[in-house]
Design an enzyme around this catalytic site. Structure first.
Site, short mmCIF file in Angstrom:
data_model
loop_
_atom_site.label_atom_id
_atom_site.label_comp_id
_atom_site.label_asym_id
_atom_site.label_seq_id
_atom_site.Cartn_x
_atom_site.Cartn_y
_atom_site.Cartn_z
N GLU A 97 0.88 -1.21 0.13
CA GLU A 97 -0.10 0.17 0.18
C GLU A 97 0.83 1.28 0.09
OE1 GLU A 97 -3.04 -0.01 2.89
OE2 GLU A 97 -4.16 -2.03 2.10
N ARG B 57 -1.46 9.25 8.73
CA ARG B 57 -1.48 7.94 9.03
C ARG B 57 -0.72 6.94 7.78
NH1 ARG B 57 -5.28 3.48 8.73
NH2 ARG B 57 -6.41 4.74 7.60
N ARG C 185 -0.70 9.17 1.27
CA ARG C 185 -2.05 9.44 1.07
C ARG C 185 -2.63 10.68 0.78
NH1 ARG C 185 -6.04 5.39 4.41
NH2 ARG C 185 -4.77 4.00 3.24
N HIS D 71 -9.27 9.87 2.21
CA HIS D 71 -8.79 8.94 1.40
C HIS D 71 -9.14 9.37 0.06
CE1 HIS D 71 -8.57 4.89 -0.27
NE2 HIS D 71 -8.17 4.36 0.96
N HIS E 178 -11.82 9.78 6.33
CA HIS E 178 -11.58 8.44 6.40
C HIS E 178 -11.32 8.03 7.64
CE1 HIS E 178 -10.64 4.35 5.01
NE2 HIS E 178 -9.38 4.56 5.40
C1 SIN Z 1 -7.42 1.00 2.35
O1 SIN Z 1 -7.88 -0.16 2.13
O2 SIN Z 1 -7.24 1.75 1.39
C2 SIN Z 1 -7.73 1.80 3.65
C3 SIN Z 1 -6.70 1.08 4.72
C4 SIN Z 1 -6.51 1.97 5.71
O3 SIN Z 1 -7.13 3.17 5.72
O4 SIN Z 1 -5.56 1.86 6.50
#
Ligand code: SIN
Length: 523
Positions: free
Chosen positions: A115, A375, A280, A234, A339
């Protein structure tokens, strides 16, 4: 008012942190206050990505801690990051023992997703995008089978009773929309694990119940709130008009999905060397700019996943299909949505709330210093697990409890309810319009004036006052932070201040005094 005294520890909330702490406290008796049926309405159950943990031998907790600090834009507590990332592995093993069916390779290793802003593929997952739901399901089975845990469904915590700086009770109401008369519950100790604040915004990925009530309730009782201005947006909420907006997990971008605008341009390549896998906040601002410019950003999974999206990311595929978007052949419309709240009730390394005794906090309601200004993906569930256990151990050490306790039986009487859904809508629109992805002083002052008016008009409703308290703290802290850092982006102060970033701390009293001053300046 009915008063109940119990030997149980009172746990407010019923998400991952709450249930894990309840299990860690067993056989000591606890009562879990759950506004919905267990498993419904908790943010944790909606988490798609998974839990970040250095499970690969070539990876390390140190590398995970460094990524956490870099993403956090200079305000992460390095000691907390080290401690949490070090503990990650044992919690994954514990969840596995509790029955979570993590995805495995043919050799039996954990399947690890990549990620954004992680230097390594280190997110353990379940059935692609089902991590939150599956972990919760395993915990719920265990909780139901544990005699020491009473789950009180349909109850909402609305107020903390404090005596000489020590929490001495929690006021409950029925969680039915019309509310009820209050009941005072006095327990052996109090753990707040009731989620964050995403639902204070009109565009959010959070379940409808999650509107900053727990943070606001603690703030009203005198707790110190840290980093309230840091709200994470998000980048890829699915933009189909649903409230809350369904999520298109970041793991899709980890699998190679790309972001395009209506002209077919892959705009992230110009924004950051990591393109779609940039931190993010950077991706969220780029998406927001495209939306504002009318460029209708989309997430294109067709090349990267094709038909596999249906099996590998069933929640995403289902959310698209019910809105007439077939992700196998069409790109997914996306928008930035509130988010996760990095800020929350300031806690120390034992999970104790700063400013109030006999009160512990874990999960999104807390601010431990792990997340800083931004985060790192999939560190949210991890933090909830680590601090749930820390809190449970500290509560067990400090609270006198009998081994057996009678069940708690509140009697909620009906009262003539007040209609406040319009006020909640107005509050949410205010936060999105003025304290959202991009901020400036005029907007935040306008937000504070509007929140003051709404609170004045609906101040008899305890739950709404809790929401207003958190909204006030977010707007006031954001106004006070005259720089841009991580998720806090100011048009009027576009750069970070030089030197290491500082965490913020504010009490509700301080935030209200700023609000009063701004209201009095109203021309
Ligand atoms: C996601 O799956 O994009 C969100 C995961 C997260 O917010 O840590």
């Amino acid at each position: 008012m009915q008063e109940i005294t119990t030997d149980r520890v009172v746990i407010v909330g019923a998400g991952l942190g709450a249930l894990y702490a309840a299990l860690m406290l067993a056989p000591r008796p606890v009562v879990v206050i759950s506004p919905e049926r267990l498993g419904e309405g908790a943010s944790s159950a909606w988490a798609q990505g998974g839990v970040a943990a250095a499970m690969d031998l070539a990876d390390s907790p140190e590398a995970h801690a460094i990524d956490t600090e870099v993403a956090g834009a200079g305000t992460v507590d390095a000691e907390v990051a080290r401690m949490v990332t070090e503990a990650a592995r044992e919690h994954i093993l514990q969840l596995t023992t509790l029955g979570t069916p993590f995805d495995r390779t043919e050799d039996g290793d954990y399947v690890l997703s990549r990620e954004a802003a992680h230097s390594f593929a280190r997110v353990v997952r379940v059935k692609g995008d089902q991590a939150g739901a599956e972990i919760m399901s395993a915990l719920i089975d265990e909780v139901r089978a544990t005699a020491s845990i009473q789950v009180l469904e349909g109850a909402l915590a609305t107020r903390l009773l404090v005596s000489n700086g020590v929490v001495d009770g929690v006021e409950l109401q029925s969680s039915a929309p019309e509310g009820s008369s209050p009941v005072m519950l006095r327990g052996a100790g109090y753990l707040l694990a009731g989620g964050g604040s995403g639902g204070l915004y009109a565009l959010t990925t959070n379940p409808p119940r999650i509107r900053g009530q727990v943070i606001g309730m603690a703030a009203r009782a005198g707790a110190v709130i840290a980093d309230a201005e840091f709200v994470q947006f998000h980048p890829t909420a699915i933009d189909v008009g649903e409230d809350p907006a369904p999520l298109a997990t970041e793991a899709l971008r980890g699998e190679g999905a790309i972001l395009l605008n209506k002209a077919g341009e892959r705009f992230m390549t110009a924004e950051h060397p990591d393109a779609e896998l940039a931190p993010r906040d950077i991706v969220a601002r780029a998406i927001f700019a495209q939306t504002q410019a009318g460029n209708r950003p989309v997430l294109d999974t067709r090349q990267a996943l094709g038909i596999q999206i249906t099996d590998h990311f069933p929640s995403v595929a289902e959310a698209c299909l019910r809105n007439s978007v077939d992700p196998v052949v069409q790109p997914i419309p996306v928008a930035a949505a509130a988010h996760y709240h990095m800020g929350g009730i300031a806690t120390d390394q034992q999970g104790r709330a700063e400013g109030l005794g006999n009160l512990w906090v874990c999960g999104e309601a807390s601010s431990t210093g792990l997340h800083g200004a931004n985060r790192l993906a999939s560190n949210g569930l991890l933090e909830a697990l680590v601090y749930a256990r820390i809190c449970a151990l500290d509560i067990a050490e400090h609270c006198a409890m009998e081994d057996i306790a009678e069940p708690v039986v509140p009697i909620f009487s009906k009262v003539a309810g007040t209609e406040r859904s319009d006020a909640i809508t107005a509050l949410r629109q205010t936060m999105t319009a003025h304290v959202g992805v991009l901020r400036d002083a005029d907007g935040m002052k306008a937000a504070l004036r509007r929140i003051a008016k709404l609170e004045e008009a609906h101040g008899t409703d305890e739950s709404f006052r809790n929401m207003c308290a958190t909204a006030t703290l977010i707007a006031a802290s954001a106004l006070m932070r005259e720089e841009s850092r991580g998720a806090h982006a100011r048009i009027d102060f576009p750069d970070p201040l030089p030197g290491p970033g500082k965490r913020s701390r504010m009490t509700l009293e301080e935030a209200l005094s700023l609000r009063t001053q701004i209201v009095s300046e109203d021309p």
